[in-house]
Design an enzyme around this catalytic site. Structure first.
Site, mmCIF file in Angstrom:
data_model
loop_
_atom_site.group_PDB
_atom_site.id
_atom_site.type_symbol
_atom_site.label_atom_id
_atom_site.label_comp_id
_atom_site.label_asym_id
_atom_site.label_seq_id
_atom_site.Cartn_x
_atom_site.Cartn_y
_atom_site.Cartn_z
ATOM 1 N N ALA A 153 0.841 -1.196 0.000
ATOM 2 C CA ALA A 153 0.000 0.000 0.000
ATOM 3 C C ALA A 153 0.880 1.251 0.000
ATOM 4 O O ALA A 153 0.573 2.249 -0.668
ATOM 5 C CB ALA A 153 -0.918 -0.011 1.217
ATOM 6 N N TYR A 154 1.985 1.195 0.735
ATOM 7 C CA TYR A 154 2.918 2.318 0.777
ATOM 8 C C TYR A 154 3.522 2.543 -0.610
ATOM 9 O O TYR A 154 3.575 3.665 -1.112
ATOM 10 C CB TYR A 154 4.010 2.022 1.805
ATOM 11 C CG TYR A 154 5.110 3.053 1.855
ATOM 12 C CD1 TYR A 154 4.981 4.207 2.620
ATOM 13 C CD2 TYR A 154 6.284 2.879 1.131
ATOM 14 C CE1 TYR A 154 5.991 5.153 2.662
ATOM 15 C CE2 TYR A 154 7.294 3.816 1.159
ATOM 16 C CZ TYR A 154 7.144 4.957 1.930
ATOM 17 O OH TYR A 154 8.145 5.888 1.954
ATOM 18 N N GLU A 179 23.207 1.803 -33.803
ATOM 19 C CA GLU A 179 22.197 0.958 -33.154
ATOM 20 C C GLU A 179 21.153 1.857 -32.499
ATOM 21 O O GLU A 179 21.426 3.033 -32.213
ATOM 22 C CB GLU A 179 22.862 0.085 -32.082
ATOM 23 C CG GLU A 179 23.432 0.916 -30.955
ATOM 24 C CD GLU A 179 24.435 0.153 -30.087
ATOM 25 O OE1 GLU A 179 23.986 -0.681 -29.296
ATOM 26 O OE2 GLU A 179 25.644 0.413 -30.207
ATOM 27 N N LYS A 192 18.949 3.839 -29.852
ATOM 28 C CA LYS A 192 19.185 4.344 -28.496
ATOM 29 C C LYS A 192 17.928 4.045 -27.692
ATOM 30 O O LYS A 192 16.873 4.654 -27.907
ATOM 31 C CB LYS A 192 19.458 5.850 -28.534
ATOM 32 C CG LYS A 192 19.764 6.429 -27.170
ATOM 33 C CD LYS A 192 20.253 7.858 -27.304
ATOM 34 C CE LYS A 192 20.732 8.427 -25.985
ATOM 35 N NZ LYS A 192 19.745 8.403 -24.930
ATOM 36 N N ARG A 239 22.805 3.534 -12.745
ATOM 37 C CA ARG A 239 23.850 4.491 -13.067
ATOM 38 C C ARG A 239 24.077 5.509 -11.948
ATOM 39 O O ARG A 239 25.193 5.908 -11.671
ATOM 40 C CB ARG A 239 23.479 5.234 -14.347
ATOM 41 C CG ARG A 239 24.600 6.028 -14.888
ATOM 42 C CD ARG A 239 24.203 6.575 -16.212
ATOM 43 N NE ARG A 239 23.809 7.942 -16.020
ATOM 44 C CZ ARG A 239 24.288 8.945 -16.724
ATOM 45 N NH1 ARG A 239 25.131 8.702 -17.674
ATOM 46 N NH2 ARG A 239 23.902 10.156 -16.483
ATOM 47 N N LYS A 272 29.127 4.246 -32.524
ATOM 48 C CA LYS A 272 30.352 4.022 -31.747
ATOM 49 C C LYS A 272 31.477 3.632 -32.702
ATOM 50 O O LYS A 272 31.240 2.854 -33.639
ATOM 51 C CB LYS A 272 30.157 2.881 -30.737
ATOM 52 C CG LYS A 272 29.055 3.162 -29.733
ATOM 53 C CD LYS A 272 28.702 1.943 -28.901
ATOM 54 C CE LYS A 272 27.439 2.231 -28.095
ATOM 55 N NZ LYS A 272 26.857 1.045 -27.483
ATOM 56 N N CYS A 300 14.625 45.241 -12.543
ATOM 57 C CA CYS A 300 14.522 43.899 -11.980
ATOM 58 C C CYS A 300 13.177 43.755 -11.252
ATOM 59 O O CYS A 300 12.768 44.688 -10.550
ATOM 60 C CB CYS A 300 15.669 43.685 -10.988
ATOM 61 S SG CYS A 300 15.635 42.062 -10.199
ATOM 62 N N CYS A 356 20.189 42.327 -13.927
ATOM 63 C CA CYS A 356 19.837 43.224 -12.833
ATOM 64 C C CYS A 356 21.131 43.786 -12.275
ATOM 65 O O CYS A 356 22.096 43.055 -12.066
ATOM 66 C CB CYS A 356 19.093 42.426 -11.761
ATOM 67 S SG CYS A 356 19.143 43.161 -10.127
HETATM 68 S S1 IVH Z 1 26.412 3.351 -25.034
HETATM 69 C C1 IVH Z 1 29.930 5.424 -22.468
HETATM 70 N N1 IVH Z 1 24.364 2.461 -26.356
HETATM 71 O O1 IVH Z 1 21.827 6.546 -23.383
HETATM 72 C C2 IVH Z 1 28.477 5.440 -22.774
HETATM 73 N N2 IVH Z 1 23.935 3.908 -24.528
HETATM 74 O O2 IVH Z 1 22.198 9.412 -23.219
HETATM 75 C C3 IVH Z 1 27.998 4.097 -23.174
HETATM 76 N N3 IVH Z 1 21.569 4.301 -24.091
HETATM 77 O O3 IVH Z 1 23.581 6.521 -20.369
HETATM 78 C C4 IVH Z 1 26.563 4.141 -23.526
HETATM 79 N N4 IVH Z 1 20.785 3.022 -25.700
HETATM 80 O O4 IVH Z 1 21.722 4.745 -20.709
HETATM 81 C C5 IVH Z 1 24.770 3.235 -25.344
HETATM 82 N N5 IVH Z 1 22.631 1.536 -27.588
HETATM 83 C C6 IVH Z 1 23.049 2.300 -26.593
HETATM 84 C C7 IVH Z 1 22.137 2.972 -25.756
HETATM 85 C C8 IVH Z 1 22.633 3.786 -24.735
HETATM 86 C C9 IVH Z 1 20.471 3.811 -24.694
HETATM 87 C C10 IVH Z 1 21.537 5.232 -22.958
HETATM 88 C C11 IVH Z 1 22.508 4.951 -21.847
HETATM 89 C C12 IVH Z 1 23.307 6.220 -21.686
HETATM 90 C C13 IVH Z 1 22.376 7.217 -22.299
HETATM 91 C C14 IVH Z 1 23.105 8.476 -22.747
#
Ligand code: IVH
Length: 700
Positions: free
Chosen positions: A45-46, A126, A128, A149, A302, A420, A445
């Site tokens: 519940a909390y 890839e 995000k 993180r 990357k 101001c 200001c």
């Molecule tokens: S590489 C050194 N790959 O985006 C950094 N990050 O805006 C390595 N994220 O903190 C991260 N998809 O949480 C990487 N394919 C992907 C990702 C990805 C999502 C997130 C990740 C990062 C944040 C940065």
């Protein structure tokens, strides 16, 4: 039990009332839980109360209260998870928003590596994933720990919850994995599961989540792993932290190995060999976005070769070898109800658009920044206009344009204030740009230390997360203490407890025995502070975290730093020249720092503060390298590497890289074509060496 209204049915007023009620209710249960050790409601519940609070906050970020349960010390979740220090910091990514910026990124990488355009250079591309990053540690193939993180240095221990995620192997499959392997990736909730989860919540009269990311965060942060286990959490592996041995030569192969070891990996990852190919993959992923089955907010590129990633290294908080290419921001139209003026810490007057609340990308927006007087003029926004607004990620929403500028009976153009809005109503002046000497965009200001608005902002900054980070002392509390005349400058924070006999904090509205003692404990904890945090907290113009870190690792102790800055008032002194010689400190910044300490008002404030606190010395970067602590200058043409790579490499070994030669220079690395710097170094008797000798020295 009273039936609660669905969160997506709440208007802003109801949401504000509901948040106030929840803050009170949760605080009450916290008191029972802590003080009396006798909770009045079940954990479930909390959790439900907190979840409703979080979901409303996610939908109405403007309404988050300063006494929100998500911010308060001593509430259960922040106590509930242990902390884990990351052995390798968990960094974030830099962003680009256009094809041109992406091309610039690939060029920058090539320049840094001195990689000719004619030579192929591969990048992975890839999706995000829009979730939360997590590091999962394996020892001898067994999952031993998982952490969020957090702030990048320290995260929360979510091991038990991560164990319940179906695509996280508890024991690694296959073979060839290093003894220690921290796999990093994104925890998320697929869209279909998210819809089903929200439908079930709704049917049960429970709060719904604003978006899959919030749902994933809320689910992962359940204190009871049994609740987490029921949530449809998933994980994509895409990176790594600490590893006891290298396990692949490229990013692509490393991730493929994760797949073999039992992780889910994203099958939209592609290898690209040019910026054009990267853009093509970006467009492809953007087209497939809606059908992917999970939320993404861009594409990540990357550098594929890991040896090149190592050479590229990091700058501040992001790697030089990776970049996020974000999708365009989400837009919506609404009515501009009012233009308010906010006064910042440095007295800058910022116009803020007060909007009829509108949902943009799942979040209700009621404020947007108008930046400055020029921007208001350029947009020609007037009260009553219909405006197009946009928001991207966590950035402050912006007004893009007026949608109906040609209608009749429009309000008059906005008259930017000449004074101001603070009670002193001091004149506001359009200041000169420090670099060009021409009229700048900022109206400030002129009240400086007298302007109460600025003083409050400075205090807010002083206690903020990157600075003293005092839990329980947020904007609302600062405003109240300032108003009452009890905290008017930083030193007052540390004498608050001594004065409490008279102040009687715990008896006041909004305070109790627990919150007052928590606050005093949080303040006590910060009496010992790092030099870096102190330098951020002082709010010196142009000094943010990166500069504060550079200054603290260069000067090590407060005494040394402070003494040097006072002596640097003489601009011809060695102290001033040495400051401007630090790589990353320009003339404008050096002037701002020295001027700060030359200002008598600041000196008094600093002196009173320093009587209350102890400043810890900074740890000099990597002392074990032969160039640690040495001041190095590069000049002339370098053959083996670019100037940027040489500088970054020296800094990573703990050397201070300077832009000009002075008596403090220890080493001058001179390539062909070196001119005046080489002459000056020779005149001063400074050690000079060739690039080859330098490389031999640092490899030794
Ligand atoms: S590489 C050194 N790959 O985006 C950094 N990050 O805006 C390595 N994220 O903190 C991260 N998809 O949480 C990487 N394919 C992907 C990702 C990805 C999502 C997130 C990740 C990062 C944040 C940065």
């Amino acid at each position: 039990m009273i039936a609660l209204k669905d969160i997506d049915q709440l208007g802003p007023d109801e949401a504000a009332q509901e948040l106030a009620r929840l803050a009170k209710e949760i605080a009450k249960h916290d008191r029972h839980y802590y003080k009396k050790d006798a909770p009045k409601i079940s954990d479930a519940a909390y959790d439900e109360l907190r979840r409703r609070n979080n979901a409303i906050e996610a939908r109405f970020p403007d309404l988050v209260r300063s006494d929100s349960p998500t911010k308060r010390v001593g509430t259960r979740p922040s106590e509930g998870f242990g902390k884990i220090a990351h052995t390798v910091p968990m960094l974030s990514l830099d962003n680009v928003f256009s094809d041109d910026e992406l091309r610039e990124f690939t060029k920058r990488v090539r320049r840094f590596l001195r990689w000719p355009e004619s030579e192929p250079l591969a990048f992975t591309a890839e999706p995000k994933i829009d979730g939360l990053s997590c590091g999962i540690r394996y020892e001898r193939g067994k999952l031993v720990q998982a952490a969020t993180r957090g702030d990048g240095q320290t995260g929360e221990d979510v091991t038990q919850n991560v164990r319940t995620i179906c695509d996280v192997p508890k024991i690694l499959a296959g073979d060839g994995w290093p003894e220690v392997l921290e796999v990093r990736g994104e925890i998320y909730i697929p869209t279909t599961e998210f819809a089903a989860m929200n439908a079930a919540q709704e049917a049960a009269g429970k709060p719904v989540y604003a978006n899959p990311r919030n749902a994933a965060a809320g689910s992962l942060r359940q204190l009871d792993p049994a609740i987490s286990a029921k949530r449809p959490l998933r994980f994509f592996a895409y990176a790594w932290g600490e590893v006891s041995a290298p396990f692949a030569p490229t990013q692509f192969e490393a991730v493929r190995k994760f797949g073999k070891w039992g992780f889910s990996i994203n099958d939209h990852m592609r290898l690209c060999h040019s910026a054009d190919e990267m853009i093509a993959v970006y467009m492809l992923i953007e087209r497939e976005r809606a059908a992917l089955g999970y939320d993404i907010d861009g594409v990540v590129y990357k550098v594929d070769r890991l040896d090149l990633q190592t050479r590229l290294g990091f700058v501040s908080r992001s790697p030089r070898w990776a970049m996020a290419h974000k999708f365009p921001p989400e837009q919506a139209s609404t009515i501009l109800e009012k233009i308010d003026i906010q006064v910042g810490r440095t007295g800058a007057l910022t116009p803020v658009a007060k909007l009829k609340p509108v949902t943009v990308g799942g979040v209700v927006v009621s404020n947007a920044s108008l930046h400055n007087a020029d921007e208001v003029k350029r947009l020609d926004v007037r009260v009553g206009d219909q405006v197009l607004i946009q928001r991207a990620g966590d950035v402050i929403p912006q007004v893009v344009k007026v949608l109906n500028p040609d209608r009749t009976r429009r309000a008059a153009p906005f008259a930017f204030p000449t004074h101001c809005p603070c009670p002193l109503s001091t004149p506001a002046v359009r200041e000169l740009d420090e670099k060009t000497g021409e009229a700048g965009v900022i109206t400030r200001c002129s009240g400086e230390f007298a302007c109460p608005f600025q003083r409050v902002r400075r205090l807010e900054h002083f206690v903020s997360r990157q600075a003293f980070d005092i839990e329980g002392l947020g904007k609302k509390q600062i405003a109240a203490f300032f108003e009452a005349g009890e905290i008017t400058e930083p030193a007052d924070i540390f004498t608050l407890k001594d004065r409490d006999d008279g102040l009687k904090l715990e008896a006041r509205e909004g305070w109790g025995e627990l919150s007052a003692s928590n606050l005093f404990a949080a303040i006590e904890e910060r009496r010992h502070i790092s030099l870096e945090r102190l330098l951020i907290a002082l709010g010196i113009r142009h000094v943010g975290q990166t500069t504060a870190r550079l200054l603290s690792t260069s000067y090590i102790s407060w005494q040394n730093f402070h003494g040097t800055m006072l002596a640097a008032k003489d601009r011809t002194s060695e102290h001033f020249i040495q400051l401007t010689a630090l790589d990353g400190i320009g003339d404008v910044m050096a002037e701002a720092i020295v001027n700060y300490f030359a200002e008598p008002h600041n000196e008094g404030l600093v002196e009173r503060l320093l009587a209350q606190i102890t400043v810890q010395d900074a740890i000099p970067p990597k002392q074990d390298s032969p160039v640690a602590g040495k001041t190095v200058v590069f000049t002339g043409k370098l053959v083996e590497m670019s100037r940027d790579e040489a500088k970054a490499g020296a800094a990573a070994l703990g050397a201070k890289v300077a832009g000009s030669v002075s008596a403090k220079t220890d080493i001058l690395v001179a390539g062909p074509g070196a001119g005046s710097k080489l002459k000056k170094a020779t005149d001063l008797g400074i050690k000079t060496m060739t690039e080859e000798e330098w490389l031999a020295l640092i490899k030794a």
